[in-house]
Design a protein around this motif. Structure first.
Motif, PDB file in Angstrom:
ATOM      1  N   ARG A  47       3.622  15.717  -1.815  1.00 58.58           N
ATOM      2  CA  ARG A  47       2.749  15.144  -0.803  1.00 58.58           C
ATOM      3  C   ARG A  47       3.467  15.118   0.534  1.00 58.58           C
ATOM      4  NH1 ARG A  47       0.996   9.517  -2.486  1.00 58.58           N
ATOM      5  NH2 ARG A  47       3.156   9.315  -3.076  1.00 58.58           N
ATOM      6  N   LYS A  53      -2.297   0.645   5.810  1.00 53.48           N
ATOM      7  CA  LYS A  53      -2.349   0.020   4.477  1.00 53.48           C
ATOM      8  C   LYS A  53      -3.422  -1.067   4.408  1.00 53.48           C
ATOM      9  CE  LYS A  53       2.235  -0.540   3.920  1.00 53.48           C
ATOM     10  NZ  LYS A  53       3.476  -0.921   3.210  1.00 53.48           N
ATOM     11  N   MET A 100      -6.652   0.596   3.972  1.00 57.22           N
ATOM     12  CA  MET A 100      -6.759   1.120   2.600  1.00 57.22           C
ATOM     13  C   MET A 100      -7.143   0.026   1.609  1.00 57.22           C
ATOM     14  SD  MET A 100      -6.432   4.248   2.578  1.00 57.22           S
ATOM     15  CE  MET A 100      -6.291   5.246   4.051  1.00 57.22           C
ATOM     16  N   ARG A 101      -6.524  -1.131   1.754  1.00 56.47           N
ATOM     17  CA  ARG A 101      -6.859  -2.224   0.825  1.00 56.47           C
ATOM     18  C   ARG A 101      -8.318  -2.641   1.013  1.00 56.47           C
ATOM     19  NH1 ARG A 101      -1.666  -3.761   2.593  1.00 56.47           N
ATOM     20  NH2 ARG A 101      -2.503  -5.448   3.865  1.00 56.47           N
ATOM     21  N   TYR A 139      -5.148  15.973   7.629  1.00 54.97           N
ATOM     22  CA  TYR A 139      -5.384  14.554   7.331  1.00 54.97           C
ATOM     23  C   TYR A 139      -6.690  14.111   7.985  1.00 54.97           C
ATOM     24  CZ  TYR A 139      -4.562   9.567   6.662  1.00 54.97           C
ATOM     25  OH  TYR A 139      -4.682   8.257   6.278  1.00 54.97           O
ATOM     26  N   CYS A 168     -11.175   9.765  -1.686  1.00 52.54           N
ATOM     27  CA  CYS A 168      -9.966   8.919  -1.627  1.00 52.54           C
ATOM     28  C   CYS A 168      -8.828   9.640  -2.344  1.00 52.54           C
ATOM     29  CB  CYS A 168     -10.143   7.573  -2.329  1.00 52.54           C
ATOM     30  SG  CYS A 168     -11.704   6.707  -2.103  1.00 52.54           S
ATOM     31  N   CYS A 222      -7.151  12.750  -0.646  1.00 53.48           N
ATOM     32  CA  CYS A 222      -6.200  12.472   0.435  1.00 53.48           C
ATOM     33  C   CYS A 222      -4.891  11.921  -0.138  1.00 53.48           C
ATOM     34  CB  CYS A 222      -6.794  11.523   1.464  1.00 53.48           C
ATOM     35  SG  CYS A 222      -5.752  11.379   2.926  1.00 53.48           S
ATOM     36  N   HIS A 223      -5.001  11.064  -1.150  1.00 45.71           N
ATOM     37  CA  HIS A 223      -3.776  10.518  -1.764  1.00 45.71           C
ATOM     38  C   HIS A 223      -2.940  11.601  -2.429  1.00 45.71           C
ATOM     39  CE1 HIS A 223      -6.005   6.418  -2.125  1.00 45.71           C
ATOM     40  NE2 HIS A 223      -5.615   6.677  -0.890  1.00 45.71           N
ATOM     41  N   ARG A 228       1.281  10.918   2.043  1.00 46.54           N
ATOM     42  CA  ARG A 228       1.867   9.610   1.731  1.00 46.54           C
ATOM     43  C   ARG A 228       2.494   9.057   3.000  1.00 46.54           C
ATOM     44  NH1 ARG A 228       7.378   9.978   1.536  1.00 46.54           N
ATOM     45  NH2 ARG A 228       8.291  12.019   1.142  1.00 46.54           N
ATOM     46  N   LEU A 229       2.886   7.787   2.931  1.00 53.30           N
ATOM     47  CA  LEU A 229       3.602   7.187   4.047  1.00 53.30           C
ATOM     48  C   LEU A 229       5.072   7.607   3.960  1.00 53.30           C
ATOM     49  CD1 LEU A 229       1.950   3.651   4.120  1.00 53.30           C
ATOM     50  CD2 LEU A 229       1.647   5.520   5.765  1.00 53.30           C
TER      51      LEU A 229
END
Ligand code: HEC
Length: 164
Positions: free
Chosen positions: A48, A62, A65-66, A116, A153, A156-157, A161-162
């Motif tokens: 990733r 984040k 995302m949550r 992205y 979702c 993309c994951h 990643r971060l």
């Protein structure tokens, strides 16, 4: 805390794990003869790309995302109790294009790769298609759009990643 609430939190946590790590457990079962219908991603084997984001933007991402996960949870709950109006509003407002502007405000100084951006747009589009299908009140029409919304979702994951 009430038991139902604990259960709901566990369910959200499990979904979060699933979204974050894919079907990693499926890989350990080398002797499985069952070929899954859905092409199972091997998230842990995937390379990733790390996003290059300032710390504040990482926190902002984040948080968004949550909220996305909570929105999916609330949409499924609303569909289960046949509150179609609520489910449609959530899909449009919490996951559709309006949410994109909220997300961008939380990501100061962020420069995202083109791919992205495209995945983010596809995700908002899938959510709005879901929002448009929900008023039919026909689960046969709604569920494929719910699946596509969740799949956006996952896609993309699998790709981003971060940073560490
Ligand atoms: C355009 C890309 C993209 C889309 C679309 C996307 N995410 Fe994410 N999400 C990310 C990235 C990047 C991370 C950080 C993952 C990492 O570093 O492993 C993340 C992390 C998360 C996390 C963990 C948050 C935390 O606090 O650590 C959750 C939960 C999550 N996403 C849920 C969702 C849900 C639910 C959807 C769809 C409704 C979704 N995401 C759609 C890119 C995306």
């Amino acid at each position: 805390m009430k038991l139902a609430k604990v259960g709901a939190r566990m369910a959200i946590f499990n979904l979060m794990l699933w979204l974050s790590f894919g079907f990693a457990s499926a890989e350990t079962n080398h002797h499985a003869t069952h070929k899954p219908e859905h092409d199972m991603p091997k998230m842990s084997l995937m390379k990733r790309m790390a996003l290059d984001l300032p710390p504040a933007a990482q926190e902002g991402l984040k948080l968004t995302m949550r909220e996305h996960l909570e929105a999916i949870d609330a949409i499924v709950a609303a569909l289960a109790r046949e509150d179609f109006a609520k489910a449609a509003t959530l899909a449009n407002e919490e996951l559709g294009f309006p949410k994109h502007h909220v997300a961008m405000q939380r990501e100061p100084g962020a420069k995202f790769p083109r791919a992205y951006h495209d995945l983010a747009m596809a995700h908002h589009q899938a959510a709005e298609a879901l929002g448009a299908a929900i008023p039919t009140k026909d689960l046969k029409q709604i569920l494929p759009h719910l699946e596509q919304t969740i799949h956006a979702c996952v896609k993309c994951h699998q790709a981003f990643r971060l940073p560490d």
